[in-house]
Structures are given as C-alpha cells and as structure tokens.
Design a protein around this motif. Structure first.
Motif, PDB file in Angstrom:
ATOM      1  N   UNK A  47      34.227-109.870 -13.414  1.00  0.00           N
ATOM      2  CA  UNK A  47      34.758-109.047 -12.335  1.00  0.00           C
ATOM      3  C   UNK A  47      34.181-109.490 -10.998  1.00  0.00           C
ATOM      4  N   UNK A  48      34.895-109.104  -9.934  1.00  0.00           N
ATOM      5  CA  UNK A  48      34.517-109.462  -8.567  1.00  0.00           C
ATOM      6  C   UNK A  48      34.447-110.976  -8.396  1.00  0.00           C
ATOM      7  N   UNK A  49      35.432-111.667  -8.958  1.00  0.00           N
ATOM      8  CA  UNK A  49      35.516-113.117  -8.820  1.00  0.00           C
ATOM      9  C   UNK A  49      36.983-113.522  -8.842  1.00  0.00           C
ATOM     10  N   UNK A  50      37.334-114.546  -8.077  1.00  0.00           N
ATOM     11  CA  UNK A  50      38.719-115.014  -8.039  1.00  0.00           C
ATOM     12  C   UNK A  50      39.027-115.832  -9.292  1.00  0.00           C
ATOM     13  N   UNK A  51      40.231-115.705  -9.847  1.00  0.00           N
ATOM     14  CA  UNK A  51      40.576-116.458 -11.065  1.00  0.00           C
ATOM     15  C   UNK A  51      40.350-117.959 -10.956  1.00  0.00           C
ATOM     16  N   UNK A  52      40.536-118.528  -9.768  1.00  0.00           N
ATOM     17  CA  UNK A  52      40.342-119.973  -9.623  1.00  0.00           C
ATOM     18  C   UNK A  52      38.879-120.379  -9.788  1.00  0.00           C
ATOM     19  N   UNK A  53      37.973-119.427  -9.660  1.00  0.00           N
ATOM     20  CA  UNK A  53      36.560-119.711  -9.868  1.00  0.00           C
ATOM     21  C   UNK A  53      36.180-119.581 -11.337  1.00  0.00           C
ATOM     22  N   UNK A  89      30.502-110.359 -16.497  1.00  0.00           N
ATOM     23  CA  UNK A  89      29.696-111.162 -15.583  1.00  0.00           C
ATOM     24  C   UNK A  89      30.408-111.325 -14.245  1.00  0.00           C
ATOM     25  N   UNK A  90      29.664-111.689 -13.240  1.00  0.00           N
ATOM     26  CA  UNK A  90      30.250-112.119 -11.984  1.00  0.00           C
ATOM     27  C   UNK A  90      29.810-113.558 -11.747  1.00  0.00           C
ATOM     28  N   UNK A  91      30.654-114.338 -11.080  1.00  0.00           N
ATOM     29  CA  UNK A  91      30.363-115.759 -10.899  1.00  0.00           C
ATOM     30  C   UNK A  91      30.529-116.163  -9.444  1.00  0.00           C
ATOM     31  N   UNK A  92      29.898-117.278  -9.115  1.00  0.00           N
ATOM     32  CA  UNK A  92      30.053-117.877  -7.804  1.00  0.00           C
ATOM     33  C   UNK A  92      31.313-118.753  -7.798  1.00  0.00           C
ATOM     34  N   UNK A  93      31.580-119.420  -6.695  1.00  0.00           N
ATOM     35  CA  UNK A  93      32.813-120.210  -6.584  1.00  0.00           C
ATOM     36  C   UNK A  93      32.840-121.407  -7.525  1.00  0.00           C
ATOM     37  N   UNK A  94      31.660-121.803  -8.044  1.00  0.00           N
ATOM     38  CA  UNK A  94      31.617-122.930  -8.975  1.00  0.00           C
ATOM     39  C   UNK A  94      31.732-122.496 -10.425  1.00  0.00           C
ATOM     40  N   UNK A  95      32.004-121.213 -10.665  1.00  0.00           N
ATOM     41  CA  UNK A  95      32.146-120.716 -12.025  1.00  0.00           C
ATOM     42  C   UNK A  95      30.841-120.431 -12.726  1.00  0.00           C
ATOM     43  N   UNK A  96      29.736-120.560 -12.028  1.00  0.00           N
ATOM     44  CA  UNK A  96      28.432-120.255 -12.608  1.00  0.00           C
ATOM     45  C   UNK A  96      27.977-118.854 -12.194  1.00  0.00           C
TER      46      UNK A  96
END
Length: 249
Positions: free
Chosen positions: A220-226, A185-192
């Motif tokens: 993928x294509x998401x920062x670990x902090x998200x 999955x890919x997620x936005x900055x809020x982890x959703x």
C-alpha cells in the motif's frame, strides 16, 4: 484459523484509506495522522460511519464483497500516548471501531470482512524509526492484536510495513492470539522496502520464518509501476485468487 471469504471469492473491494479521505476530502484535522480519536466524538463517529457506508454502498451496488479496515493504524501504545490515551482508553477505542463496523455490516446484504488495522511502531516514511528486533515487535504489537482477538474482527492487517523483523514480529503476535493476519508492505520507487529489502525477498523471509502463517500479502501507498518490477510474475507469491499466499494484484 478462520477461513477468509476474500480468499475464495471473485471480487472483494477495500476501502480507500480513511485518514487520507478524512484529512484531505473532509477537512478533519488528524494530529499525528491518527483517525481513531474521532470515535470519542459524536461528529467524528458520524464522519467515520459515512466513510464506511460510502464504500460498502459501492460494493453492494456492484455485487462485490468488501474488506473494511478499522481506523486504528495509529492506535498502538506509543502513538496513542502522544495523544493522551492510556492502555485502558486505547483498548476501548480499538474495540469501539469494531463495534461501529459491526453496525455497518448488518445494514448491507453483502459479505463485509472486518479487519483490525495495525500500523508500524515508528514513522513508516522514516524507516530508521521503525527498526526493532522480531521479539520487540511481537511484544509491542501483541497488545493491540490481543485486543482485536477479543472482538468480532475477522483478521488483522498490518499496513505500511518497512522491514522484515517488524513484519515477522507482528505475525508472531497474531499467531499467538490465533487470528489471521495480512501484511502490507510499502516500497520506494525502486520496488524495495524503505529498510532496503527487495519486496519479494521480504515476503519470502517472513513466510519462511513463520511457516507461511500470513493469509496473504499486500502493498500500500505505492504506485503499481514501483511494485511490478520487484516481483517475478511466475513466482507463487504473485498468484491471485484462493492461494493462502496470494499477492493481490
């Protein structure tokens, strides 16, 4: 179902994203961010071989295995039609990249897992374009997945997924073709997910609907902090290692 060595090994690497590397590092034009047409050009084929060999060399140097993704994130019916590929040419190019990776694998003395890469039907960064029913997703993605099932690919991996129905339909298509499947999955900055679901809820929903068929899940294509705040560290889905439902960290 085939046992995947990366589920029972201390360390497996992945390649770093062919499209991004080819476009921004190698300066190769990729219409619709599609790398698969390079397989039909000798210079493009050579560029892809170099790309894969760089990553396999790193894994061999460090004594690790590696999972190499085919450059077929855009090689499904709708995207391919935009680039002038009919169903026959599309099937050929999906098979051709697996053959390229078989050639790479035989030159390295490490475990090399070949993954047939599947992308979303729409634009992963415009979630409204990826909305479809589970049945529609199964029917759409089954063409590409059946092609991979007829090759020496070890599994299929669906990247940058944005919603549960498409992810579930992809699993259905893989199960019908009797091939292991990984969902990323890919997620936005809020982890959703862009479609609105919480990451953990999406994983659980797909697992329930498919009797736990996916080999494991990724992001993928998401920062670990998200990603981290979206997952319960005590939940089974966050376990790394050999669990069938491992969520690589």
């Amino acid at each position: 179902m085939t046992l995947l060595p990366q589920l029972d090994a201390p360390l497996f690497l992945a390649d770093g994203g062919a499209e991004t590397t080819l476009l921004f590092d190698d300066g190769i034009d990729l219409p619709d961010f599609a790398a698969f047409p390079l397989l039909d050009d000798p210079d493009g084929h050579a560029a892809l071989t170099r790309y894969y060999e760089r990553y396999a060399s790193i894994a061999e140097r460090d004594g690790a295995g590696i999972v190499l993704e085919t450059v077929t994130w855009r090689a499904s019916t709708d995207w391919a039609a935009r680039l002038g590929y009919d169903e026959t040419r599309l099937a050929q190019v999906n098979r051709k990249v697996v053959d390229l990776l078989l050639d790479v694998r035989q030159r390295f003395a490490i475990p090399v897992v070949i993954s047939g890469c599947v992308g979303p039907r729409g634009d992963a960064y415009r979630p409204e374009t990826t909305t479809m029913s589970r049945e529609e997703a199964r029917d759409y993605h089954s063409t590409q997945i059946r092609t991979f099932a007829g090759t020496h690919a070890d599994l299929v991996t669906a990247m940058t997924l944005t919603n549960v129905p498409e992810a579930t339909g992809i699993v259905d298509a893989a199960a019908e073709a009797n091939v292991p499947v990984v969902l990323s999955f890919t997620v936005e900055t809020d982890g959703r997910l862009p479609g609105g679901d919480a990451l953990g809820d999406a994983i659980e929903a797909v697992d329930r609907a498919t009797n736990g068929y996916p080999a494991y899940y990724m992001v993928n294509c998401a920062h670990p902090t998200h990603i981290a705040p979206a997952l319960d560290p005590e939940a089974e889905r966050t376990t790394t290692g050999s669990s069938e439902r491992a969520f690589p960290g």
